[in-house]
Design a protein around this motif. Structure first.
Motif, PDB file in Angstrom:
ATOM      1  N   GLY A  36      -8.142 -33.324  22.804  1.00 48.78           N
ATOM      2  CA  GLY A  36      -8.639 -34.590  22.511  1.00 48.78           C
ATOM      3  C   GLY A  36      -7.336 -35.611  21.908  1.00 48.78           C
ATOM      4  N   ALA A  38      -8.114 -38.774  20.376  1.00 47.65           N
ATOM      5  CA  ALA A  38      -8.844 -39.699  19.694  1.00 47.65           C
ATOM      6  C   ALA A  38      -8.594 -39.513  18.302  1.00 47.65           C
ATOM      7  CB  ALA A  38     -10.407 -39.906  20.003  1.00 47.65           C
ATOM      8  N   ASP A  64      -7.271 -35.718  27.174  1.00 40.39           N
ATOM      9  CA  ASP A  64      -8.166 -36.498  27.190  1.00 40.39           C
ATOM     10  C   ASP A  64      -8.006 -37.816  26.458  1.00 40.39           C
ATOM     11  OD1 ASP A  64     -11.048 -37.344  28.000  1.00 40.39           O
ATOM     12  OD2 ASP A  64     -10.929 -37.501  25.748  1.00 40.39           O
ATOM     13  N   LYS A  99     -10.158 -43.338  30.304  1.00 44.13           N
ATOM     14  CA  LYS A  99     -11.457 -43.934  30.367  1.00 44.13           C
ATOM     15  C   LYS A  99     -11.519 -45.601  30.344  1.00 44.13           C
ATOM     16  CE  LYS A  99     -13.059 -40.047  27.341  1.00 44.13           C
ATOM     17  NZ  LYS A  99     -12.253 -40.052  26.377  1.00 44.13           N
ATOM     18  N   TRP A 133     -18.653 -45.669  28.247  1.00 43.91           N
ATOM     19  CA  TRP A 133     -20.174 -45.888  27.897  1.00 43.91           C
ATOM     20  C   TRP A 133     -20.621 -46.763  29.075  1.00 43.91           C
ATOM     21  CZ3 TRP A 133     -22.580 -43.974  23.659  1.00 43.91           C
ATOM     22  CH2 TRP A 133     -21.989 -43.256  22.556  1.00 43.91           C
ATOM     23  N   SER A 178     -19.433 -40.953  30.964  1.00 44.83           N
ATOM     24  CA  SER A 178     -19.375 -40.664  29.587  1.00 44.83           C
ATOM     25  C   SER A 178     -20.690 -41.489  29.054  1.00 44.83           C
ATOM     26  CB  SER A 178     -18.118 -40.930  29.012  1.00 44.83           C
ATOM     27  OG  SER A 178     -17.940 -40.518  27.557  1.00 44.83           O
ATOM     28  N   TYR A 226     -17.503 -33.435  24.163  1.00 45.72           N
ATOM     29  CA  TYR A 226     -16.462 -34.132  23.140  1.00 45.72           C
ATOM     30  C   TYR A 226     -17.363 -33.658  21.545  1.00 45.72           C
ATOM     31  CZ  TYR A 226     -19.246 -38.652  22.621  1.00 45.72           C
ATOM     32  OH  TYR A 226     -20.550 -39.382  22.506  1.00 45.72           O
ATOM     33  N   PRO A 228     -16.804 -31.285  19.717  1.00 48.68           N
ATOM     34  CA  PRO A 228     -17.383 -29.944  19.595  1.00 48.68           C
ATOM     35  C   PRO A 228     -17.100 -29.302  18.141  1.00 48.68           C
ATOM     36  CG  PRO A 228     -14.980 -29.859  20.506  1.00 48.68           C
ATOM     37  CD  PRO A 228     -15.393 -31.322  20.463  1.00 48.68           C
ATOM     38  N   LEU A 229     -16.568 -30.061  17.304  1.00 50.86           N
ATOM     39  CA  LEU A 229     -16.532 -29.682  15.911  1.00 50.86           C
ATOM     40  C   LEU A 229     -16.936 -30.633  15.017  1.00 50.86           C
ATOM     41  CD1 LEU A 229     -12.739 -28.594  15.720  1.00 50.86           C
ATOM     42  CD2 LEU A 229     -14.552 -27.398  16.603  1.00 50.86           C
ATOM     43  N   ALA A 231     -16.443 -33.824  14.641  1.00 50.62           N
ATOM     44  CA  ALA A 231     -15.558 -35.003  14.496  1.00 50.62           C
ATOM     45  C   ALA A 231     -15.546 -35.439  13.213  1.00 50.62           C
ATOM     46  CB  ALA A 231     -16.061 -36.144  15.550  1.00 50.62           C
ATOM     47  N   TRP A 236     -17.385 -41.819  14.079  1.00 56.06           N
ATOM     48  CA  TRP A 236     -18.629 -41.397  15.001  1.00 56.06           C
ATOM     49  C   TRP A 236     -18.924 -40.047  14.756  1.00 56.06           C
ATOM     50  CZ3 TRP A 236     -13.565 -42.615  16.548  1.00 56.06           C
ATOM     51  CH2 TRP A 236     -12.623 -41.429  17.147  1.00 56.06           C
ATOM     52  N   MET A 242     -19.320 -28.679  10.677  1.00 56.54           N
ATOM     53  CA  MET A 242     -18.088 -27.728  10.041  1.00 56.54           C
ATOM     54  C   MET A 242     -18.811 -26.987   8.789  1.00 56.54           C
ATOM     55  SD  MET A 242     -15.470 -27.598  11.884  1.00 56.54           S
ATOM     56  CE  MET A 242     -14.173 -26.896  10.934  1.00 56.54           C
ATOM     57  N   LEU A 274     -13.275 -30.314  24.699  1.00 52.41           N
ATOM     58  CA  LEU A 274     -11.992 -30.936  24.277  1.00 52.41           C
ATOM     59  C   LEU A 274     -12.026 -30.783  22.621  1.00 52.41           C
ATOM     60  CD1 LEU A 274     -13.104 -34.578  26.067  1.00 52.41           C
ATOM     61  CD2 LEU A 274     -11.323 -32.737  26.638  1.00 52.41           C
ATOM     62  N   ASN A 279      -2.910 -30.842  14.187  1.00 47.66           N
ATOM     63  CA  ASN A 279      -2.038 -29.978  13.338  1.00 47.66           C
ATOM     64  C   ASN A 279      -1.822 -28.718  14.064  1.00 47.66           C
ATOM     65  OD1 ASN A 279      -2.390 -27.408  11.674  1.00 47.66           O
ATOM     66  ND2 ASN A 279      -2.225 -28.781   9.945  1.00 47.66           N
ATOM     67  N   GLU A 285      -5.056 -22.156  16.709  1.00 46.34           N
ATOM     68  CA  GLU A 285      -6.451 -21.552  16.602  1.00 46.34           C
ATOM     69  C   GLU A 285      -7.521 -22.194  17.554  1.00 46.34           C
ATOM     70  OE1 GLU A 285      -7.744 -22.604  12.282  1.00 46.34           O
ATOM     71  OE2 GLU A 285      -9.607 -22.785  12.880  1.00 46.34           O
TER      72      GLU A 285
HETATM   73  P1  NAP Z   1     -13.610 -32.855  17.102  1.00 49.59           P
HETATM   74  O1  NAP Z   1     -12.727 -32.189  18.192  1.00 49.59           O
HETATM   75  O2  NAP Z   1     -14.923 -32.125  17.166  1.00 49.59           O
HETATM   76  O3  NAP Z   1     -13.194 -32.884  15.686  1.00 49.59           O
HETATM   77  C1  NAP Z   1     -11.749 -33.442  15.331  1.00 49.59           C
HETATM   78  C2  NAP Z   1     -11.594 -32.946  13.682  1.00 49.59           C
HETATM   79  O4  NAP Z   1     -11.522 -31.857  13.346  1.00 49.59           O
HETATM   80  C3  NAP Z   1     -10.459 -33.761  13.332  1.00 49.59           C
HETATM   81  O5  NAP Z   1     -10.321 -34.415  12.063  1.00 49.59           O
HETATM   82  C4  NAP Z   1      -9.565 -32.369  13.357  1.00 49.59           C
HETATM   83  O6  NAP Z   1      -8.516 -32.639  12.281  1.00 49.59           O
HETATM   84  C5  NAP Z   1     -10.547 -31.601  12.845  1.00 49.59           C
HETATM   85  N1  NAP Z   1     -10.054 -30.089  13.234  1.00 49.59           N
HETATM   86  C6  NAP Z   1      -9.624 -29.651  14.682  1.00 49.59           C
HETATM   87  N2  NAP Z   1      -9.586 -28.503  14.793  1.00 49.59           N
HETATM   88  C7  NAP Z   1     -10.031 -27.881  13.601  1.00 49.59           C
HETATM   89  C8  NAP Z   1      -9.914 -26.681  13.059  1.00 49.59           C
HETATM   90  N3  NAP Z   1      -9.596 -25.600  13.727  1.00 49.59           N
HETATM   91  N4  NAP Z   1     -10.390 -26.209  11.715  1.00 49.59           N
HETATM   92  C9  NAP Z   1     -10.800 -27.445  10.864  1.00 49.59           C
HETATM   93  N5  NAP Z   1     -10.660 -28.925  11.588  1.00 49.59           N
HETATM   94  C10 NAP Z   1     -10.328 -29.076  12.827  1.00 49.59           C
HETATM   95  O7  NAP Z   1     -14.003 -34.501  17.388  1.00 49.59           O
HETATM   96  P2  NAP Z   1     -13.510 -35.419  18.274  1.00 49.59           P
HETATM   97  O8  NAP Z   1     -11.983 -35.906  18.131  1.00 49.59           O
HETATM   98  O9  NAP Z   1     -14.368 -36.431  18.384  1.00 49.59           O
HETATM   99  O10 NAP Z   1     -13.593 -34.894  19.991  1.00 49.59           O
HETATM  100  C11 NAP Z   1     -12.465 -34.378  20.630  1.00 49.59           C
HETATM  101  C12 NAP Z   1     -12.225 -35.315  21.728  1.00 49.59           C
HETATM  102  O11 NAP Z   1     -13.261 -35.749  22.667  1.00 49.59           O
HETATM  103  C13 NAP Z   1     -11.538 -36.652  21.153  1.00 49.59           C
HETATM  104  O12 NAP Z   1     -10.276 -36.715  20.573  1.00 49.59           O
HETATM  105  C14 NAP Z   1     -11.729 -37.465  22.409  1.00 49.59           C
HETATM  106  O13 NAP Z   1     -10.535 -37.211  23.206  1.00 49.59           O
HETATM  107  C15 NAP Z   1     -13.043 -37.251  23.168  1.00 49.59           C
HETATM  108  N6  NAP Z   1     -14.040 -38.104  22.635  1.00 49.59           N
HETATM  109  C16 NAP Z   1     -14.597 -38.638  23.769  1.00 49.59           C
HETATM  110  C17 NAP Z   1     -15.729 -39.360  23.119  1.00 49.59           C
HETATM  111  C18 NAP Z   1     -16.540 -40.332  24.279  1.00 49.59           C
HETATM  112  O14 NAP Z   1     -17.026 -41.170  23.929  1.00 49.59           O
HETATM  113  N7  NAP Z   1     -16.347 -39.980  25.581  1.00 49.59           N
HETATM  114  C19 NAP Z   1     -16.213 -39.613  21.959  1.00 49.59           C
HETATM  115  C20 NAP Z   1     -15.649 -38.843  21.037  1.00 49.59           C
HETATM  116  C21 NAP Z   1     -14.705 -38.150  21.353  1.00 49.59           C
HETATM  117  P3  NAP Z   1      -6.974 -32.396  12.509  1.00 49.59           P
HETATM  118  O15 NAP Z   1      -6.317 -33.237  13.624  1.00 49.59           O
HETATM  119  O16 NAP Z   1      -6.292 -32.647  11.077  1.00 49.59           O
HETATM  120  O17 NAP Z   1      -7.040 -30.969  12.794  1.00 49.59           O
END
Ligand code: NAP
Length: 334
Positions: A36, A38, A64, A99, A133, A178, A226, A228-229, A231, A236, A242, A274, A279, A285
């Motif tokens: 990801g 974003a 992405d 997108k 969207w 999406s 998207y 998966p953790l 965010a 959002w 977590m 994604l 980091n 990891e």
């Molecule tokens: P996410 O991947 O669920 O979470 C990202 C957050 O988790 C960041 O703060 C990251 O911080 C932290 N993180 C990542 N790996 C970790 C780990 N192993 N342990 C602890 N914290 C961790 O959220 P997301 O960015 O929303 O989703 C992933 C991607 O999906 C986005 O980047 C984007 O490309 C896409 N997305 C799409 C939409 C859509 O509307 N289509 C919406 C949301 C997201 P650090 O960077 O500091 O590690």
């Protein structure tokens, strides 16, 4: 269930194995773990290119992006540098998604918007172009939250015809959507000549999307997960995923991190997933989820976690707009 079409690519450089699956367009297979891009606020780091290069070094091949994220340019620069450094042999080895933002969701703006994205990326085509969207706002702004007074009805026919043109012109190998509900996908399928290859939506143990996953499976639409953790730290997202006690217990019991449990769980549901981390240690990891599995008992515990959507999208809802409530935005699938 994992797709029977799943193939395996050996990532000899980073010594990891990322499975992939074919989309209904039968173009290049999509790696089931993606990266990801974003970060929030968008464009707030000045080392994104280096982070993305790191990710390529670590074996990530699926990226992405989105017009909204301001990550297209650094991604393009990282790809160019990876090619120069020989980290990848050719652009073909990468799966790049971007997108269409809501302010370009007007029939006559779609092809030019993709052309602008391609220019930002420095690429001739993307592997996947998604309607971000099922929302349209007045042309011009790239921002989230959108201005509620700018919300307009979404033109399915006009936008999707232009998305199809993107594929026919070879600017996108596959097209998709999406944040579409089953009902919105039904509507899209009823008017499309080229069906969407992908629906990218929020999926994590606290929002498992069983109904949507089943529907997409039946229609041959691949799901990408998207957030998966959960965010954490974004507009959002939240720390609910977590901080889930069930997930914490499972992670502790099997000697994995909670993030790995989430990503492995999503992968085991047969979706691509994604994860965003800028980091390096967390990138590693998040990548190391393919040489172990969750037990039936652990999957069962996860299946019983109470469900709540993390990002209902109130930003797209207005008493004067086309969606008066989040129920309407998601067609009650919330
Ligand atoms: P996410 O991947 O669920 O979470 C990202 C957050 O988790 C960041 O703060 C990251 O911080 C932290 N993180 C990542 N790996 C970790 C780990 N192993 N342990 C602890 N914290 C961790 O959220 P997301 O960015 O929303 O989703 C992933 C991607 O999906 C986005 O980047 C984007 O490309 C896409 N997305 C799409 C939409 C859509 O509307 N289509 C919406 C949301 C997201 P650090 O960077 O500091 O590690």
């Amino acid at each position: 269930m994992r797709s029977g079409l799943a193939e395996t690519i050996q990532r000899s450089m980073a010594n990891i194995t990322v499975p992939n699956t074919r989309l209904n367009t039968n173009s290049k297979a999509i790696p089931l773990l993606g990266f990801g891009t974003a970060e929030y606020p968008f464009g707030s780091s000045d080392n994104v290119r280096e982070c993305l290069l790191d990710a390529i070094r670590l074996g990530y091949r699926h990226f992405d992006s989105a017009a909204l994220y301001q990550s297209e340019q650094p991604l393009g620069e990282a790809v160019a540098e990876a090619l120069e450094l020989g980290l990848v042999n050719s652009r073909e080895e990468l799966f790049i998604t971007t997108k269409l933002w809501c302010s370009d969701a007007h029939g006559d703006r779609v092809v030019p918007a993709l052309q602008t994205s391609l220019k930002n990326l420095g690429l001739e085509y993307v592997d996947l172009y998604l309607v971000h969207w099922p929302v349209c706002v007045k042309a011009g702004e790239y921002e989230l939250p959108v201005k509620k007074e700018d919300l307009l009805p979404f033109d399915y026919e006009g936008v999707w015809k232009a998305m199809e043109e993107c594929q026919q012109l070879g600017l996108a190998k596959s097209i998709g959507v999406s944040n579409f509900s089953c009902k919105k996908l039904e509507k899209l399928l009823s008017i499309s000549e080229i069906p969407p290859a992908v629906n990218q939506v929020e999926v994590n143990p606290l929002w498992q999307q069983q109904k949507l996953r089943q529907f997409c499976n039946e229609k041959g639409i691949h799901i990408t997960a998207y957030s998966p953790l959960g965010a954490k730290g974004t507009l959002w997202g939240s720390d609910r995923v977590m901080e889930s006690e069930v997930l914490q217990e499972i992670a502790k019991a099997i000697g994995k991190t909670l993030a790995q449990v989430c990503l492995r769980w999503a992968y085991e549901q047969g979706v691509s997933v994604l994860a965003k981390s800028f980091n390096t240690e967390r990138m590693k990891e998040n990548r190391d989820i393919f040489d172990w599995s969750l037990s039936r008992d652990e999957l069962n515990k996860i299946s019983q976690i109470p469900q709540k959507k993390g990002f209902p999208g109130v930003e797209f809802v207005s008493p004067d707009g086309p969606y008066k409530s989040t129920e309407e935005l998601w067609d009650g699938e919330i």
